[in-house]
Design a protein around this motif. Structure first.
Motif, PDB file in Angstrom:
ATOM      1  N   GLU A 246       1.296  -1.413  -0.042  1.00 37.27           N
ATOM      2  CA  GLU A 246       0.133   0.312   0.010  1.00 37.27           C
ATOM      3  C   GLU A 246       1.088   1.065   0.096  1.00 37.27           C
ATOM      4  OE1 GLU A 246      -2.918  -0.210  -0.642  1.00 37.27           O
ATOM      5  OE2 GLU A 246      -3.932  -1.883   0.787  1.00 37.27           O
ATOM      6  N   LEU A 247       2.194   0.981   0.976  1.00 39.30           N
ATOM      7  CA  LEU A 247       2.478   2.126   0.756  1.00 39.30           C
ATOM      8  C   LEU A 247       3.226   2.891  -0.233  1.00 39.30           C
ATOM      9  CD1 LEU A 247       4.842   1.524   4.358  1.00 39.30           C
ATOM     10  CD2 LEU A 247       3.512   3.224   3.883  1.00 39.30           C
ATOM     11  N   ALA A 248       4.093   1.249  -1.220  1.00 38.73           N
ATOM     12  CA  ALA A 248       4.274   1.721  -2.630  1.00 38.73           C
ATOM     13  C   ALA A 248       2.913   2.131  -3.154  1.00 38.73           C
ATOM     14  CB  ALA A 248       5.010   0.105  -3.295  1.00 38.73           C
ATOM     15  N   ASP A 249       2.002   1.114  -3.042  1.00 40.68           N
ATOM     16  CA  ASP A 249       0.748   2.408  -4.274  1.00 40.68           C
ATOM     17  C   ASP A 249       0.576   4.014  -4.290  1.00 40.68           C
ATOM     18  OD1 ASP A 249      -0.445  -0.144  -5.916  1.00 40.68           O
ATOM     19  OD2 ASP A 249      -0.966  -0.558  -4.005  1.00 40.68           O
ATOM     20  N   VAL A 250       1.019   4.270  -2.905  1.00 37.73           N
ATOM     21  CA  VAL A 250       1.158   5.823  -2.654  1.00 37.73           C
ATOM     22  C   VAL A 250       2.434   6.293  -2.940  1.00 37.73           C
ATOM     23  CG1 VAL A 250       0.944   7.376  -1.074  1.00 37.73           C
ATOM     24  CG2 VAL A 250      -0.702   5.337  -0.504  1.00 37.73           C
ATOM     25  N   LEU A 251       3.518   5.493  -2.574  1.00 39.35           N
ATOM     26  CA  LEU A 251       4.220   6.684  -4.042  1.00 39.35           C
ATOM     27  C   LEU A 251       4.201   6.593  -5.144  1.00 39.35           C
ATOM     28  CD1 LEU A 251       6.824   7.826  -2.899  1.00 39.35           C
ATOM     29  CD2 LEU A 251       8.350   5.679  -3.299  1.00 39.35           C
ATOM     30  N   ILE A 252       3.942   5.544  -5.785  1.00 43.55           N
ATOM     31  CA  ILE A 252       3.874   5.399  -7.174  1.00 43.55           C
ATOM     32  C   ILE A 252       2.717   6.462  -7.718  1.00 43.55           C
ATOM     33  CG2 ILE A 252       2.357   4.144  -8.664  1.00 43.55           C
ATOM     34  CD1 ILE A 252       4.190   1.828  -8.033  1.00 43.55           C
ATOM     35  N   TYR A 253       1.944   6.387  -6.753  1.00 42.66           N
ATOM     36  CA  TYR A 253       0.950   7.963  -7.567  1.00 42.66           C
ATOM     37  C   TYR A 253       1.650   9.113  -7.341  1.00 42.66           C
ATOM     38  CZ  TYR A 253      -2.939   4.230  -9.257  1.00 42.66           C
ATOM     39  OH  TYR A 253      -2.900   3.091 -10.103  1.00 42.66           O
TER      40      TYR A 253
END
Lengths: 117, 117, 117, 117
Positions: free
Chosen positions: C68-75
């Motif tokens: 989830e942290l990865a997804d936030v960073l990606i966007y």
């Protein structure tokens, strides 16, 4: 059946937007954004509080939180209205789903729902 | 006074939580988090749609959105109940504030509120 | 200057979107929605945990939170890239603002920032 | 390997919190809340804009958005640091997952991912 307060609220918000020519802004997409932004403002009030503090707000903060709750409800009612959704009926249907999903005699005390892993 | 479906909803959710011993989880802090998480799921349905598409959802998606709206209302009502806030009254008060803040004859057509800079 | 993994990430995401013809979806408006939706999923992991439990996640949940942290960073990186913003520079600038706004010798211990009223 | 800017950022935020004795506030639960609240503020900037307007912000608004992006990154980096997560590595892993999930030659042009129903 008489109109309930959610329905009066929806009607009032419809007029409010119409009187200002704001219907063009009030697409479901935009209203969903406004709703989550208000939910974020609500969260901001609680983010540094302990769970206990969050249940015993000082009067000034409670008054502010009240207006944030109002904002969330306003956008929620407006969004449901634009989509033609009966909000209270949907919530009642969802509670029935939850009643089957989490039978009281199986989840009581353990709250396994929440702490599964 | 009009019957208030929000109040019946609050009562039903109170019983739901009590029957499952979930009151300990339902601090205002936690409920605010649950609310914003549901608002996020709502937004997810709209994020890649054009404004126009968001106003013309296919039936299957609309049914899903309806349940997300229900979830937001459920946590909103539950949170207000825990804080002792009359949700509909707060929304009506907030609308009055907005009526003064955005007088129809000054903001009509221009929507300056939104596009100020 | 230090190598900037944020910049390599931005480049990789740019290619990823281009290879799929997804640039049309990736307007700043849509990316901001995707970001808040992912932040909501992150919050969902923590909403029923005590503060202490949130600091001692089981490995399986930690692995999920990591994604989830990865997804936030990606966007976040993708959105900054679309807007032409240097994300790390902006964060450094914001920290300087915060250092002036909350002088250590005045707020230490009291955390007045957070519990003012 | 040299420290990257995300790692320097994490170190700087660690010191910032320590100097103010704010570590107690910075539980993962609280930081996740702060992150979503900042993401909500970001969304607020875009909620009434058309997709096209969102891609052509006026300088003053862009400057404000930049600070919101900074706030999101700050809480994201802080949260990852508290959880012991290598943020950039997680994002790279997630992109690989996405590359397999959405093969360019199958989703190109159609963007079926987004408009499935």
């Amino acid at each position: 059946m008489e109109p309930d307060r959610l329905q009066s609220l929806a009607a009032r918000l419809r007029e409010f937007a119409a009187a200002r020519d704001w219907e063009g802004f009030h697409t479901p997409k935009n209203l969903a954004m406004a709703l989550v932004a208000e939910a974020g403002e609500l969260v901001e009030h609680f983010q540094w509080l302990t769970p206990e503090e969050s249940a015993a707000l000082a009067p000034q903060r409670l008054a502010e939180v009240e207006l944030e709750l109002a904002d969330v409800l306003i956008y929620l009612v407006r969004l449901a209205d634009r989509l033609g959704v009966d909000l209270a009926a949907a919530a009642e249907r969802k509670i029935e789903i939850n009643e089957h999903r989490y039978p009281a005699d199986r989840v009581r005390g353990s709250a396994r729902k929440y702490t599964e892993y």
